[in-house]
Design a protein around this motif. Structure first.
Motif, PDB file in Angstrom:
ATOM      1  N   PHE A 170       0.821  -1.616   0.366  1.00 26.51           N
ATOM      2  CA  PHE A 170       0.086   0.107   0.324  1.00 26.51           C
ATOM      3  C   PHE A 170       0.516   1.023   0.396  1.00 26.51           C
ATOM      4  CE2 PHE A 170       0.763  -0.892   4.774  1.00 26.51           C
ATOM      5  CZ  PHE A 170       1.025   0.173   4.579  1.00 26.51           C
ATOM      6  N   GLN A 171       1.986   1.478   0.515  1.00 24.19           N
ATOM      7  CA  GLN A 171       3.257   2.275   0.846  1.00 24.19           C
ATOM      8  C   GLN A 171       3.553   2.618  -1.059  1.00 24.19           C
ATOM      9  OE1 GLN A 171       5.973   0.829   3.255  1.00 24.19           O
ATOM     10  NE2 GLN A 171       4.967   1.514   4.359  1.00 24.19           N
ATOM     11  N   ILE A 172       3.732   1.822  -1.232  1.00 23.99           N
ATOM     12  CA  ILE A 172       4.019   1.793  -3.026  1.00 23.99           C
ATOM     13  C   ILE A 172       2.862   2.695  -3.978  1.00 23.99           C
ATOM     14  CG2 ILE A 172       5.056   0.498  -4.761  1.00 23.99           C
ATOM     15  CD1 ILE A 172       6.967  -1.165  -3.094  1.00 23.99           C
ATOM     16  N   GLN A 173       1.766   1.986  -3.669  1.00 21.22           N
ATOM     17  CA  GLN A 173       0.092   1.962  -4.361  1.00 21.22           C
ATOM     18  C   GLN A 173       0.243   3.783  -4.069  1.00 21.22           C
ATOM     19  OE1 GLN A 173      -1.847  -1.092  -3.123  1.00 21.22           O
ATOM     20  NE2 GLN A 173      -2.535  -1.969  -4.890  1.00 21.22           N
ATOM     21  N   ILE A 174      -0.086   4.505  -3.060  1.00 19.51           N
ATOM     22  CA  ILE A 174       0.275   5.969  -2.731  1.00 19.51           C
ATOM     23  C   ILE A 174       0.717   6.298  -2.817  1.00 19.51           C
ATOM     24  CG2 ILE A 174      -0.711   7.163  -0.715  1.00 19.51           C
ATOM     25  CD1 ILE A 174      -2.820   4.848  -0.799  1.00 19.51           C
ATOM     26  N   SER A 175       2.193   6.257  -2.934  1.00 19.47           N
ATOM     27  CA  SER A 175       3.007   6.836  -3.719  1.00 19.47           C
ATOM     28  C   SER A 175       3.076   7.155  -5.181  1.00 19.47           C
ATOM     29  CB  SER A 175       4.600   6.716  -3.178  1.00 19.47           C
ATOM     30  OG  SER A 175       4.696   6.128  -1.615  1.00 19.47           O
ATOM     31  N   ASN A 176       2.613   5.805  -5.921  1.00 18.37           N
ATOM     32  CA  ASN A 176       3.125   6.608  -7.049  1.00 18.37           C
ATOM     33  C   ASN A 176       1.769   6.756  -7.674  1.00 18.37           C
ATOM     34  OD1 ASN A 176       4.979   4.496  -8.677  1.00 18.37           O
ATOM     35  ND2 ASN A 176       3.674   2.874  -7.892  1.00 18.37           N
ATOM     36  N   LEU A 177       0.172   6.715  -7.216  1.00 14.18           N
ATOM     37  CA  LEU A 177      -0.631   7.726  -7.453  1.00 14.18           C
ATOM     38  C   LEU A 177      -0.339   8.977  -7.002  1.00 14.18           C
ATOM     39  CD1 LEU A 177      -4.153   7.065  -6.585  1.00 14.18           C
ATOM     40  CD2 LEU A 177      -2.942   9.032  -5.290  1.00 14.18           C
ATOM     41  N   VAL A 178       0.542   9.597  -5.889  1.00 16.54           N
ATOM     42  CA  VAL A 178       1.191  11.193  -5.838  1.00 16.54           C
ATOM     43  C   VAL A 178       1.065  11.416  -7.196  1.00 16.54           C
ATOM     44  CG1 VAL A 178       2.091  11.911  -3.925  1.00 16.54           C
ATOM     45  CG2 VAL A 178       0.071  10.960  -3.210  1.00 16.54           C
ATOM     46  N   LEU A 179       2.945  10.510  -7.772  1.00 20.42           N
ATOM     47  CA  LEU A 179       3.495  11.087  -8.433  1.00 20.42           C
ATOM     48  C   LEU A 179       2.904  10.955  -9.738  1.00 20.42           C
ATOM     49  CD1 LEU A 179       6.482   8.527  -7.953  1.00 20.42           C
ATOM     50  CD2 LEU A 179       6.144  10.708  -7.261  1.00 20.42           C
ATOM     51  N   MET A 180       1.616  10.353 -10.238  1.00 20.26           N
ATOM     52  CA  MET A 180       0.912  10.816 -10.758  1.00 20.26           C
ATOM     53  C   MET A 180      -0.225  12.083 -11.387  1.00 20.26           C
ATOM     54  SD  MET A 180       0.339   6.524 -12.955  1.00 20.26           S
ATOM     55  CE  MET A 180      -0.214   5.536 -11.105  1.00 20.26           C
ATOM     56  N   ARG A 181      -0.092  11.984  -9.829  1.00 22.73           N
ATOM     57  CA  ARG A 181      -1.459  12.965  -9.828  1.00 22.73           C
ATOM     58  C   ARG A 181      -2.955  12.589 -10.615  1.00 22.73           C
ATOM     59  NH1 ARG A 181       1.156  17.413  -7.685  1.00 22.73           N
ATOM     60  NH2 ARG A 181      -0.446  18.492  -7.777  1.00 22.73           N
ATOM     61  N   ARG A 182      -3.081  10.724  -9.929  1.00 25.92           N
ATOM     62  CA  ARG A 182      -3.943  10.298 -10.225  1.00 25.92           C
ATOM     63  C   ARG A 182      -5.180  10.222  -9.576  1.00 25.92           C
ATOM     64  NH1 ARG A 182      -3.028   5.127 -13.958  1.00 25.92           N
ATOM     65  NH2 ARG A 182      -1.519   6.712 -15.115  1.00 25.92           N
ATOM     66  N   GLY A 183      -6.054  11.779  -9.004  1.00 25.48           N
ATOM     67  CA  GLY A 183      -6.928  11.410  -7.719  1.00 25.48           C
ATOM     68  C   GLY A 183      -6.513  11.206  -6.775  1.00 25.48           C
ATOM     69  N   ASP A 184      -7.865  11.431  -6.336  1.00 23.78           N
ATOM     70  CA  ASP A 184      -7.889  10.740  -4.234  1.00 23.78           C
ATOM     71  C   ASP A 184      -8.016   8.984  -3.885  1.00 23.78           C
ATOM     72  OD1 ASP A 184      -8.374  13.841  -4.465  1.00 23.78           O
ATOM     73  OD2 ASP A 184      -9.620  13.488  -3.593  1.00 23.78           O
ATOM     74  N   ALA A 185      -7.241   9.302  -2.775  1.00 23.21           N
ATOM     75  CA  ALA A 185      -7.718   7.712  -2.338  1.00 23.21           C
ATOM     76  C   ALA A 185      -7.854   7.930  -1.056  1.00 23.21           C
ATOM     77  CB  ALA A 185      -6.033   6.622  -2.439  1.00 23.21           C
ATOM     78  N   LEU A 186      -8.572   7.116   0.054  1.00 22.94           N
ATOM     79  CA  LEU A 186      -8.096   6.718   1.484  1.00 22.94           C
ATOM     80  C   LEU A 186      -7.646   4.994   1.933  1.00 22.94           C
ATOM     81  CD1 LEU A 186      -9.712   7.023   4.155  1.00 22.94           C
ATOM     82  CD2 LEU A 186     -11.484   5.829   2.725  1.00 22.94           C
ATOM     83  N   LEU A 187      -6.836   4.993   2.574  1.00 22.43           N
ATOM     84  CA  LEU A 187      -6.033   3.938   2.756  1.00 22.43           C
ATOM     85  C   LEU A 187      -6.619   3.312   4.577  1.00 22.43           C
ATOM     86  CD1 LEU A 187      -3.896   2.187   2.581  1.00 22.43           C
ATOM     87  CD2 LEU A 187      -2.014   3.709   3.473  1.00 22.43           C
ATOM     88  N   ILE A 188      -6.897   2.565   4.924  1.00 24.44           N
ATOM     89  CA  ILE A 188      -7.114   1.775   5.268  1.00 24.44           C
ATOM     90  C   ILE A 188      -6.375   0.697   5.603  1.00 24.44           C
ATOM     91  CG2 ILE A 188      -8.963   0.853   7.026  1.00 24.44           C
ATOM     92  CD1 ILE A 188     -10.931   1.940   5.793  1.00 24.44           C
ATOM     93  N   SER A 189      -5.256   1.153   7.083  1.00 29.11           N
ATOM     94  CA  SER A 189      -4.225   0.290   7.217  1.00 29.11           C
ATOM     95  C   SER A 189      -4.522   0.066   8.532  1.00 29.11           C
ATOM     96  CB  SER A 189      -2.201   0.442   6.078  1.00 29.11           C
ATOM     97  OG  SER A 189      -1.593  -0.126   7.165  1.00 29.11           O
ATOM     98  N   PRO A 190      -3.538  -0.823   9.327  1.00 31.32           N
ATOM     99  CA  PRO A 190      -3.621  -1.028  10.678  1.00 31.32           C
ATOM    100  C   PRO A 190      -2.396   0.114  11.142  1.00 31.32           C
ATOM    101  CG  PRO A 190      -3.472  -3.572   9.696  1.00 31.32           C
ATOM    102  CD  PRO A 190      -3.042  -2.412   8.589  1.00 31.32           C
TER     103      PRO A 190
END
Length: 672
Positions: free
Chosen positions: A125-145
């Motif tokens: 999930f750290q890699i997925q969120i970071s790539n989403l931010v790099l590509m500036r591709r929308g918003d995200a909600l991360l639920i993680s322990p």
């Protein structure tokens, strides 16, 4: 609806209307995969909404009354104030979208920058969120322990870009200070902008910094001071992303903390091109709708839901057996005869600050009576100074303090290594996500285990004032957790909408599944059915006016005692440091139950017990005697012989009188 529309979304009216018509029940949910990435659902949540209770806001020990702000939130200029300009940075070029990195590139970058150890790897999930931010591709909600490394998601994109800024909206000052001081990796700097750190130099650093993480509370975010940054087009263009840390608090606090309900206005100014990332360990479906309404999260946000299942955490739920203010239910945190080195690192939560303060003095005096240094016990809440909070958290992290008593100030996001036990004292007005967050302060290091405990007061027990069918203002999930016989972990996972997981048979989830997990209790030996000879004479019950008079007389005695014996030796300590007002009130209210010095222990938390107990008891007895509250002494009547009749000679006889023939005060003595 157009997902690119920047106007605020307001589905709250329909949501509340649906809840008012929905009966309180535990819905059956389909199984979910361990990781879900999909557009967010927009239908009505399944769990009902309990009314959100307003909480007191304190600053340095004083209650703060809510005030209407004298300025327009997020406004650069306001009527009656000097005009100010937004920062104008010489290089206004904004950040552009760049291609995503593969996992190997991310891991090499993280190891090289010192963010993770050489033998560790980033989570998916750290890699997925970071790539989403790099590509500036929308918003995200991360639920993680809890403790899974969500904070790396605002550091990694800066390491990859070698420029830009991450804006982190944090709920508490303690979290902002903790984030500012923590290690961020090579080249990353951080700044926490708050009431005690908001000078012109601080804002200039926030405006011109590169690879900078800016922490800010929602109250500062909407202030005119921060508006100089918000209305700077060049500053907005250099924002890598906006992060809402502990995003579940948007739903829980928006009624009494309006700054959280206005974040969508900030999002409207910044624009939808800058990604908005919401992070939390506990964010059920209902809470996600509040992010749409109050935070301006786009309707088509990406949901990454790992849940908050941590097999290293167990749960114990116990009813209270003793009076709440006696704290005997949690006496196991300071067992009799223990040493400082044997104390288990423990966090005890209580949401009533007055009760929390009484608990501190109880623990303080108990530790002192066993010879344990008093620095092993400490207290932290929002009413204490920022300096005290810093020292308190540092001492607990370094092992100087072993038992930390706290409020919601340390309930989410704070990393305390080595905590083995988390205790929730009373659960009324507590929500299930809050308990799960607090339980997550334990076992923060690899290989550790911890237990989260709830002590349930009588009003929350089965058959008490609330039930799942009639929860009132309470959280139905919390009521089900403390009243049901079902596995506690199953209830938590179901109410938090967590994905299903494979249960390890060796996992000790709760004391309902494994009763041997329950801690031992300290018992006090008492005589059963004492006879009349062993019973103490009790005082008469006092009236309200008499209790007030007793309190006034005790306060006067305390002042006189301080002037006579303490003032010259310790001039900086006042009379209330000897005996607090709450202790005097308890003594005045329970005068009829105090028959000896030891009886005062259950109603007071006096530190200097050895010196004060005897004169205090004597003063209390004198006051009761003055007010005729003590029972009258038995009247002794001595019968004298009548003058007219001479005394009769005693005649010898072997006849025995029956007990029922004896007069009052006579007895049979057999010399045989």
């Amino acid at each position: 609806m157009d997902p690119t529309d920047s106007s605020p979304i307001n589905p709250l009216t329909q949501i509340q209307r649906r809840y008012n018509a929905t009966p309180v029940q535990t819905p059956t949910r389909p199984a979910r995969a361990a990781l879900t990435i999909q557009p967010a659902p927009i239908d009505s949540p399944g769990n009902p909404l309990a009314p959100i209770k307003h909480r007191k806001q304190l600053r340095n020990g004083y209650e703060q009354s809510p005030k209407t702000p004298s300025y327009r939130p997020y406004s650069l200029n306001n009527p009656g104030t000097p005009r100010q300009k937004a920062f104008n940075i010489s290089n206004p070029a904004g950040l552009q979208s760049i291609p995503a990195l593969d996992p190997e590139q991310w891991n090499n970058l993280a190891v090289k920058s010192g963010v993770i150890a050489a033998d560790a790897q980033l989570r998916g999930f750290q890699i997925q969120i970071s790539n989403l931010v790099l590509m500036r591709r929308g918003d995200a909600l991360l639920i993680s322990p809890t403790g899974s490394g969500k904070s790396l998601t605002w550091i990694l994109p800066l390491l990859a870009r070698k420029e830009g800024m991450s804006l982190v909206v944090t709920p508490y000052t303690s979290l902002g200070l903790d984030g500012e001081l923590s290690n961020k990796g090579d080249g990353i700097s951080s700044l926490f902008v708050y009431s005690e750190q908001n000078s012109q130099q601080d804002f200039e650093k926030a405006a011109t910094g590169e690879m900078l993480v800016i922490y800010v509370c929602p109250e500062m975010l909407k202030s005119p001071s921060f508006a100089c940054l918000i209305h700077s087009a060049s500053w907005r263009g250099r924002l890598s992303a906006i992060y809402i840390d502990e995003a579940h608090l948007v739903h829980q606090t928006h009624t009494w903390r309006p700054s959280y309900s206005r974040i969508y206005q900030f999002r409207k100014i910044v624009g939808l091109d800058t990604p908005l990332i919401a992070l939390s360990a506990t964010c059920p479906e209902l809470y996600r709708h509040s992010l749409l309404t109050f935070a301006g999260l786009r309707m088509d946000y990406t949901l990454i839901n790992h849940g908050n299942f941590r097999p290293e955490l167990s749960t114990i739920i116990l009813p209270m057996l003793y009076d709440i203010t006696s704290f005997l239910d949690i006496a196991f945190i300071l067992p009799l005869g223990t040493r400082e080195a044997d104390l288990v690192p423990t966090i005890v939560y209580a949401d009533d600050l007055e009760l929390l303060t009484k608990m501190f003095w109880w623990a303080f005096s108990r530790a002192a009576s066993m010879g344990i240094p008093t620095h092993a016990i400490d207290i932290i809440h929002s009413g204490l100074s920022v300096r005290h909070q810093e020292l308190c958290m540092n001492d607990f992290r370094n092992g100087i303090t072993k038992i930390l008593l706290g409020s919601s100030k340390i309930s989410a996001g704070i990393n305390f290594p080595g905590v083995k036990r988390v205790v929730q004292y009373k659960c009324r007005d507590l929500r299930l996500p809050n308990f799960d967050q607090r339980r997550g302060r334990g076992a923060r290091r690899q290989g550790e285990t911890a237990v989260g405990m709830i002590f349930v007061e009588p009003s929350m027990k089965l058959g008490g004032d609330f039930s799942v069918e009639n929860p009132g203002e309470q959280d139905p999930g919390m009521i089900e957790l403390v009243q049901s016989d079902e596995c506690a972990e199953a209830i938590i996972q179901r109410h938090l909408d967590n994905p299903r997981h494979n249960r390890d048979p060796s996992y000790n989830c709760c004391n309902r599944c494994d009763p041997s997990m329950q801690p031992g209790r300290e018992y006090e030996w008492v005589e059963e059915n004492p006879g009349p000879s062993s019973a103490f004479p009790t005082t008469n019950k006092s009236t309200t006016a008499q209790r007030e008079l007793i309190y006034d007389k005790l306060a006067a005695w305390c002042l006189q005692h301080w002037r006579s014996y303490r003032k010259a030796k310790w001039p900086s300590y006042g009379p209330k440091t000897l005996i607090s007002d709450s202790d005097l009130e308890e003594l005045a209210a329970h005068t009829n139950k105090i028959n000896c010095i030891e009886d005062m222990r259950r109603y007071t938390h006096i530190v200097h017990w050895k010196d004060l107990s005897t004169p205090l008891f004597e003063s209390l007895q004198g006051i009761c005697q003055e007010l005729n509250l003590l029972p009258p002494a038995p009247e002794i009547v001595i019968a004298e012989p009548t003058v007219n009749q001479p005394p009769q000679k005693r005649r010898k006889t072997t006849e025995k009188r029956k007990p029922e023939e004896l007069a009052q005060g006579e007895m049979i003595i057999d010399f045989q």
